[in-house]
Scaffold this motif. Structure first.
Motif, PDB file in Angstrom:
ATOM      1  N   GLY A  20       0.710  -1.326  -0.026  1.00  6.87           N
ATOM      2  CA  GLY A  20       0.146   0.127   0.008  1.00  6.87           C
ATOM      3  C   GLY A  20       0.884   1.148   0.099  1.00  6.87           C
ATOM      4  N   ALA A  21       0.155   2.219  -0.146  1.00  7.98           N
ATOM      5  CA  ALA A  21       0.884   3.751  -0.383  1.00  7.98           C
ATOM      6  C   ALA A  21       1.255   3.928   1.045  1.00  7.98           C
ATOM      7  N   HIS A  46       7.660 -15.644   7.239  1.00  4.80           N
ATOM      8  CA  HIS A  46       8.515 -14.182   6.982  1.00  4.80           C
ATOM      9  C   HIS A  46       7.637 -13.405   6.644  1.00  4.80           C
ATOM     10  N   HIS A  47       8.015 -11.779   6.600  1.00  2.92           N
ATOM     11  CA  HIS A  47       7.339 -10.921   6.054  1.00  2.92           C
ATOM     12  C   HIS A  47       8.403  -9.993   5.567  1.00  2.92           C
ATOM     13  N   SER A  48       8.919 -10.085   4.420  1.00  2.26           N
ATOM     14  CA  SER A  48       9.861  -9.371   3.710  1.00  2.26           C
ATOM     15  C   SER A  48       9.142  -8.151   2.987  1.00  2.26           C
ATOM     16  N   TRP A  49       9.943  -7.057   3.078  1.00  2.00           N
ATOM     17  CA  TRP A  49       9.338  -5.766   2.540  1.00  2.00           C
ATOM     18  C   TRP A  49      10.399  -4.925   2.299  1.00  2.00           C
ATOM     19  N   ALA A  50       9.756  -3.855   1.412  1.00  2.00           N
ATOM     20  CA  ALA A  50      10.834  -2.913   0.878  1.00  2.00           C
ATOM     21  C   ALA A  50       9.941  -1.695   0.458  1.00  2.00           C
ATOM     22  N   VAL A  51      10.375  -0.466   0.633  1.00  3.53           N
ATOM     23  CA  VAL A  51       9.917   0.830   0.073  1.00  3.53           C
ATOM     24  C   VAL A  51      11.064   1.780  -0.162  1.00  3.53           C
ATOM     25  N   VAL A  52      10.600   2.625  -1.365  1.00  6.89           N
ATOM     26  CA  VAL A  52      11.497   3.711  -1.624  1.00  6.89           C
ATOM     27  C   VAL A  52      10.760   4.885  -1.053  1.00  6.89           C
ATOM     28  N   LEU A  53      11.680   5.463  -0.163  1.00  5.02           N
ATOM     29  CA  LEU A  53      11.112   6.910   0.516  1.00  5.02           C
ATOM     30  C   LEU A  53      12.357   7.971   0.084  1.00  5.02           C
ATOM     31  N   ALA A  67      15.792 -11.241   0.658  1.00  6.41           N
ATOM     32  CA  ALA A  67      14.736 -10.602   0.087  1.00  6.41           C
ATOM     33  C   ALA A  67      14.438  -9.209  -0.010  1.00  6.41           C
ATOM     34  N   GLY A  68      14.430  -8.459   1.034  1.00  7.84           N
ATOM     35  CA  GLY A  68      14.137  -7.210   1.011  1.00  7.84           C
ATOM     36  C   GLY A  68      14.977  -6.491   0.126  1.00  7.84           C
ATOM     37  N   GLN A  69      16.039  -6.714   0.006  1.00  8.39           N
ATOM     38  CA  GLN A  69      17.165  -6.198  -1.250  1.00  8.39           C
ATOM     39  C   GLN A  69      16.423  -6.399  -2.580  1.00  8.39           C
ATOM     40  N   LEU A  70      16.055  -7.521  -2.696  1.00  6.57           N
ATOM     41  CA  LEU A  70      15.490  -7.837  -4.185  1.00  6.57           C
ATOM     42  C   LEU A  70      14.309  -7.302  -4.414  1.00  6.57           C
ATOM     43  N   ILE A  71      13.217  -7.098  -3.354  1.00  6.01           N
ATOM     44  CA  ILE A  71      12.056  -6.395  -3.479  1.00  6.01           C
ATOM     45  C   ILE A  71      12.667  -4.851  -3.874  1.00  6.01           C
ATOM     46  N   ALA A  72      13.396  -4.307  -3.016  1.00  7.52           N
ATOM     47  CA  ALA A  72      13.798  -2.806  -3.053  1.00  7.52           C
ATOM     48  C   ALA A  72      14.459  -2.556  -4.647  1.00  7.52           C
ATOM     49  N   GLN A  73      15.270  -3.566  -5.246  1.00 12.04           N
ATOM     50  CA  GLN A  73      15.601  -3.376  -6.542  1.00 12.04           C
ATOM     51  C   GLN A  73      14.496  -3.427  -7.530  1.00 12.04           C
ATOM     52  N   MET A  74      13.607  -4.290  -7.181  1.00  8.18           N
ATOM     53  CA  MET A  74      12.585  -3.984  -8.236  1.00  8.18           C
ATOM     54  C   MET A  74      11.649  -2.737  -8.063  1.00  8.18           C
ATOM     55  N   LEU A  75      11.510  -2.416  -7.037  1.00 10.00           N
ATOM     56  CA  LEU A  75      10.613  -1.084  -6.883  1.00 10.00           C
ATOM     57  C   LEU A  75      11.412  -0.089  -7.430  1.00 10.00           C
ATOM     58  N   ARG A  77      13.713  -0.146 -10.063  1.00 13.37           N
ATOM     59  CA  ARG A  77      13.559  -0.304 -11.500  1.00 13.37           C
ATOM     60  C   ARG A  77      12.161  -0.086 -11.754  1.00 13.37           C
ATOM     61  N   ALA A  78      11.209  -0.126 -11.220  1.00 11.78           N
ATOM     62  CA  ALA A  78       9.782   0.212 -11.715  1.00 11.78           C
ATOM     63  C   ALA A  78       9.386   1.656 -11.332  1.00 11.78           C
ATOM     64  N   GLY A  79      10.345   2.314 -10.666  1.00 15.12           N
ATOM     65  CA  GLY A  79      10.201   3.872 -10.459  1.00 15.12           C
ATOM     66  C   GLY A  79       9.237   4.002  -9.379  1.00 15.12           C
ATOM     67  N   LEU A  80       9.009   3.042  -8.520  1.00 10.75           N
ATOM     68  CA  LEU A  80       7.677   3.141  -7.642  1.00 10.75           C
ATOM     69  C   LEU A  80       8.294   3.767  -6.456  1.00 10.75           C
ATOM     70  N   GLU A  81       7.752   4.933  -6.008  1.00 12.41           N
ATOM     71  CA  GLU A  81       8.282   5.337  -4.731  1.00 12.41           C
ATOM     72  C   GLU A  81       6.949   5.759  -3.939  1.00 12.41           C
ATOM     73  N   GLY A  82       7.272   5.538  -2.422  1.00 16.55           N
ATOM     74  CA  GLY A  82       6.035   5.807  -1.589  1.00 16.55           C
ATOM     75  C   GLY A  82       4.844   4.654  -1.658  1.00 16.55           C
ATOM     76  N   HIS A  83       5.437   3.543  -1.764  1.00 22.76           N
ATOM     77  CA  HIS A  83       4.327   2.252  -1.822  1.00 22.76           C
ATOM     78  C   HIS A  83       5.160   0.947  -1.401  1.00 22.76           C
ATOM     79  N   VAL A  84       5.006   0.486  -0.181  1.00 21.51           N
ATOM     80  CA  VAL A  84       5.646  -0.536   0.376  1.00 21.51           C
ATOM     81  C   VAL A  84       4.997  -1.918  -0.173  1.00 21.51           C
ATOM     82  N   VAL A  85       5.916  -2.868  -0.405  1.00 21.56           N
ATOM     83  CA  VAL A  85       5.481  -4.341  -0.885  1.00 21.56           C
ATOM     84  C   VAL A  85       6.032  -5.174   0.028  1.00 21.56           C
ATOM     85  N   VAL A  86       5.163  -5.989   0.558  1.00 22.66           N
ATOM     86  CA  VAL A  86       5.383  -6.982   1.491  1.00 22.66           C
ATOM     87  C   VAL A  86       5.379  -8.479   0.806  1.00 22.66           C
ATOM     88  N   VAL A  87       6.199  -9.260   0.995  1.00 15.21           N
ATOM     89  CA  VAL A  87       6.228 -10.782   0.455  1.00 15.21           C
ATOM     90  C   VAL A  87       6.164 -11.687   1.569  1.00 15.21           C
TER      91      VAL A  87
END
Length: 118
Positions: A20-21, A46-53, A67-75, A77-87
């Motif tokens: 979510g945002a 596990h609740h691995s997560w990342a966000v770009v702020l 896992a957190g680093q992988l999620i962060a890299q994908m976010l 690359r997608a140019g997605l800021e201010g949106h946390v993703v939790v796996v």
């Protein structure tokens, strides 16, 4: 918060992805608390997560090393800021080796595709 449950299953381990945002670390903590407040998710391994702020990645592996680093890299690359993703992963009793990274990446791709953010 959007949740996509039971999207991947492999050797007993099951995965979900949610997010979510958010505008701050406090909002990330609140979203994680809300997720863990759901009985099924409270039992996850596990609740691995990342966000770009503010242009910087913030992440947590929650015991799923890398896992957190992988999620962060994908976010990033997608140019997605201010949106946390939790796996979220429920461990199934068998080690997945490198396949766990493939599953984390697929979960993030699923989230980005289903939400229209990717």
């Amino acid at each position: 918060m959007q949740v996509f449950d039971r999207i991947i299953s492999d050797r007993g381990s099951r995965y979900a992805v949610s997010g979510g945002a958010v505008a701050s670390r406090a909002e990330v903590a609140a979203l994680l608390a809300e997720l863990r407040g759901v009985k099924r998710f409270a039992k996850a391994t596990h609740h691995s997560w990342a966000v770009v702020l503010d242009g910087a990645a913030v992440k947590d592996d929650d015991g799923e090393s890398g896992a957190g680093q992988l999620i962060a890299q994908m976010l990033e690359r997608a140019g997605l800021e201010g949106h946390v993703v939790v796996v979220t992963r429920w461990y199934g009793g068998k080690h997945l080796g490198g396949d766990r990274f493939r599953h984390v990446a697929e979960a993030v791709r699923h989230y980005l595709r289903e939400t229209g953010l990717g």
